[in-house]
Design a protein around this motif. Structure first.
Motif, short mmCIF file in Angstrom:
data_model
loop_
_atom_site.label_atom_id
_atom_site.label_comp_id
_atom_site.label_asym_id
_atom_site.label_seq_id
_atom_site.Cartn_x
_atom_site.Cartn_y
_atom_site.Cartn_z
N GLN A 307 -17.46 30.19 19.08
CA GLN A 307 -17.03 29.20 18.09
C GLN A 307 -15.53 29.26 17.84
N GLU A 308 -14.95 30.45 17.96
CA GLU A 308 -13.51 30.61 17.76
C GLU A 308 -12.72 29.81 18.79
N GLN A 309 -13.30 29.69 20.00
CA GLN A 309 -12.62 28.97 21.07
C GLN A 309 -13.05 27.50 21.14
N PHE A 310 -13.95 27.11 20.23
CA PHE A 310 -14.53 25.77 20.27
C PHE A 310 -13.60 24.76 19.61
N ASP A 311 -13.33 23.68 20.28
CA ASP A 311 -12.50 22.60 19.76
C ASP A 311 -13.38 21.35 19.73
N ALA A 312 -13.66 20.85 18.52
CA ALA A 312 -14.60 19.73 18.35
C ALA A 312 -14.12 18.48 19.09
N GLU A 313 -12.82 18.19 19.00
CA GLU A 313 -12.29 16.99 19.65
C GLU A 313 -12.40 17.10 21.17
N GLU A 314 -12.07 18.29 21.70
CA GLU A 314 -12.19 18.52 23.14
C GLU A 314 -13.65 18.40 23.59
N ALA A 315 -14.57 18.90 22.74
CA ALA A 315 -16.00 18.84 23.06
C ALA A 315 -16.48 17.40 23.16
N ARG A 316 -15.98 16.54 22.25
CA ARG A 316 -16.37 15.12 22.29
C ARG A 316 -15.87 14.45 23.57
N LYS A 317 -14.63 14.78 23.93
CA LYS A 317 -14.06 14.21 25.16
C LYS A 317 -14.86 14.67 26.38
N LEU A 318 -15.21 15.96 26.37
CA LEU A 318 -15.98 16.52 27.48
C LEU A 318 -17.35 15.86 27.59
N GLN A 319 -17.98 15.62 26.44
CA GLN A 319 -19.30 14.97 26.41
C GLN A 319 -19.25 13.60 27.09
N LYS A 320 -18.20 12.83 26.76
CA LYS A 320 -18.05 11.49 27.36
C LYS A 320 -17.87 11.59 28.88
N LYS A 321 -17.07 12.57 29.30
CA LYS A 321 -16.83 12.75 30.73
C LYS A 321 -18.11 13.14 31.47
N LEU A 322 -18.90 13.99 30.82
CA LEU A 322 -20.15 14.44 31.45
C LEU A 322 -21.11 13.28 31.66
N VAL A 323 -21.24 12.45 30.63
CA VAL A 323 -22.15 11.30 30.71
C VAL A 323 -21.73 10.36 31.82
N LYS A 324 -20.41 10.18 32.00
CA LYS A 324 -19.90 9.27 33.02
C LYS A 324 -19.71 9.96 34.37
N ASN A 325 -20.10 11.22 34.46
CA ASN A 325 -19.96 12.01 35.68
C ASN A 325 -18.49 12.13 36.11
N GLN A 326 -17.61 12.31 35.09
CA GLN A 326 -16.17 12.40 35.35
C GLN A 326 -15.65 13.83 35.14
N PHE A 327 -16.53 14.76 34.96
CA PHE A 327 -16.14 16.16 34.79
C PHE A 327 -15.44 16.64 36.07
N ASN A 328 -14.20 17.12 35.94
CA ASN A 328 -13.44 17.47 37.13
C ASN A 328 -12.96 18.93 37.09
N PHE A 329 -12.14 19.29 38.09
CA PHE A 329 -11.68 20.68 38.19
C PHE A 329 -10.70 21.06 37.07
N ASN A 330 -10.00 20.10 36.50
CA ASN A 330 -9.15 20.40 35.34
C ASN A 330 -10.00 20.83 34.16
N ASP A 331 -11.12 20.13 33.94
CA ASP A 331 -12.05 20.48 32.86
C ASP A 331 -12.68 21.86 33.12
N PHE A 332 -13.02 22.08 34.40
CA PHE A 332 -13.63 23.35 34.80
C PHE A 332 -12.67 24.51 34.51
N LEU A 333 -11.40 24.29 34.80
CA LEU A 333 -10.38 25.32 34.57
C LEU A 333 -10.23 25.61 33.08
#
Length: 442
Positions: A307-333
């Motif tokens: 939770q200390e490393q959790f960023d709510a705004e980043e999580a929302r952006k990641l969720q959108k990318k996952l749904v659209k299958n846009q998760f990339n190596f930058n996100d992975f890093l």
């Protein structure tokens, strides 16, 4: 952490296996092994004896339910007594002053300077404070430079007076500057010696008298076992400190200091250092530490670290990318970097119940992700954004650039594709059972 103690305690509980109930006869051998395990962990003999007597008293007084086996009941009793031995409840640091003055004491080599940096980092990021670090160790040549480096690393100011060999005047001047500059916490790193001596005690007592600290923390190297406890007693007799900090708990520690120190000095353990990184400092929770000692993991601390490393705004952006299958190596890093900030990988895994024993003989290096990071950093920005571009010639170039081979690059790309597929299914709420079935079928 505590692997030997955990093994020996576990063996002692095995002696009650197959027993219908706890009796004075069948508990005797178990408690003998428990006491031996504590002594091997460098726990004071009197404390080990008192501990097993309390366990015996509670165990014989228990009406074991038919649904609970005697061995399981013994684990519960030992767990509760271990937690009580280490203080029962966590105790917070006093930050009531304005500025709050915290005096750091301990022997040379115990980790005082590193802890001072870690504490500044913790209260700045988690408590919203504006600390000032004070270089009060005027004897160890590298102490001032070390504190400056740590302060720069965590973006915390450091007060120093080059050439001044009077710690009392340095501390007083630092507090005056803190008031002028709006620093609401002053952390004074003091000199240590290789052993307790009168000169050292007089000096730190003089600093205490001059600045009237709100909190005095005694830093002790947990790898020194019973010697650490004896040193703590001598310091407490002179300083009457407020709490103990155990450093290097991630090392080859037997656990004696953690288990004995509270009983000897009657002061709480407030923090434990679990690594070299500035984030590797945990509030001490006796019950959670008892969980770890008994191999039960520590899922609560693991969730808190996440939770200390959790960023709510980043999580929302990641969720959108996952749904659209846009998760990339930058996100992975980014995900890898967040995991690394949580601490030592093996220690984190051991917080999951049952994983500690499974990973006992597995060597997981701190830089376990270095090859993955090297491969990703060897990709062009376009390749990181669009993994479909990674054809054979590009993969060969990436392997050469990252110092790996083509097989490692192919393996990572395949694992990334599978991870992206699973994460998309989870984000879309697909049937978990079907997903696991697909994995098994591969």
């Amino acid at each position: 952490m505590f692997e030997n103690l955990n093994e020996k305690l576990e063996r002692s509980f095995q002696l009650l296996k197959g027993q219908g109930r706890i009796t004075e006869i069948n508990i005797a051998e178990t408690l003998k092994e428990v006491r031996r395990a504590l002594l091997d962990a460098d726990v004071n003999f009197k404390i080990a004896k008192s501990f097993t007597e309390k366990v015996k008293e509670k165990a014989l007084g228990q009406d074991v339910l038919s649904a609970v086996k005697p061995g399981e009941m013994m684990v519960k009793i030992v767990h509760d007594e271990l937690a009580e031995l280490m203080g029962g409840q966590s105790v917070d640091i006093n930050l009531s002053g304005n500025p709050t003055v915290i005096l750091i004491a301990g022997l040379q080599g115990s980790g005082k300077t590193t802890f001072s940096g870690k504490l500044s980092n913790l209260i700045k990021n988690k408590r919203g404070k504006h600390p000032l670090l004070v270089a009060g160790d005027v004897y160890r040549p590298a102490a001032i430079d070390q504190l400056k480096v740590l302060g720069e690393q965590i973006n915390v100011p450091v007060y120093t007076e080059e050439g001044n060999k009077e710690p009392v005047k340095i501390a007083q001047a630092a507090i005056k500057q803190a008031k002028a500059n709006g620093n609401d916490v002053v952390i004074i790193d003091t000199a240590g010696r290789l052993a307790v001596d009168e000169e050292m005690m007089k000096e730190i007592s003089a600093v205490k008298k001059a600045v009237s600290p709100h909190e005095i923390l005694f830093v002790v190297d947990s790898m020194t076992g019973q010697d650490a406890v004896n040193t703590a007693k001598e310091f407490n007799d002179r300083l009457d400190f407020d709490g103990v900090v155990l450093t290097k708990l991630d090392g080859d520690t037997r656990g004696g200091a953690a288990l004995s120190i509270r009983s000897v000095v009657n002061k709480p353990i407030k923090y434990v250092g679990t690594g070299e990184k500035m984030e590797a400092l945990d509030v001490f929770h006796p019950s959670r530490m008892a969980d770890r000692i008994l191999g039960m993991g520590d899922i609560v601390s693991l969730v808190e670290k996440a939770q200390e490393q959790f960023d709510a705004e980043e999580a929302r952006k990641l969720q959108k990318k996952l749904v659209k299958n846009q998760f990339n190596f930058n996100d992975f890093l980014k995900q890898i970097q967040q995991i690394k900030k949580m601490g030592n990988i093996k220690d984190l895994a051991a917080m999951i119940p049952g994983m500690g024993k499974a990973l006992k003989n597995v060597d997981i290096e701190d830089d376990a992700f270095k090859h993955i990071e090297a491969i990703i950093h060897s990709m062009t920005p376009d390749e990181r954004n669009d993994p479909s571009l990674l054809n054979g010639s590009r993969r060969k170039r990436i392997a050469n650039g990252s110092g790996t081979d083509i097989q490692e690059v192919n393996r990572l790309i395949k694992q990334f594709a599978e991870t992206r597929k699973m994460m998309k299914m989870v984000s879309q709420g697909k049937n978990m059972g079907r997903m696991m079935g697909n994995l098994r079928a591969r």
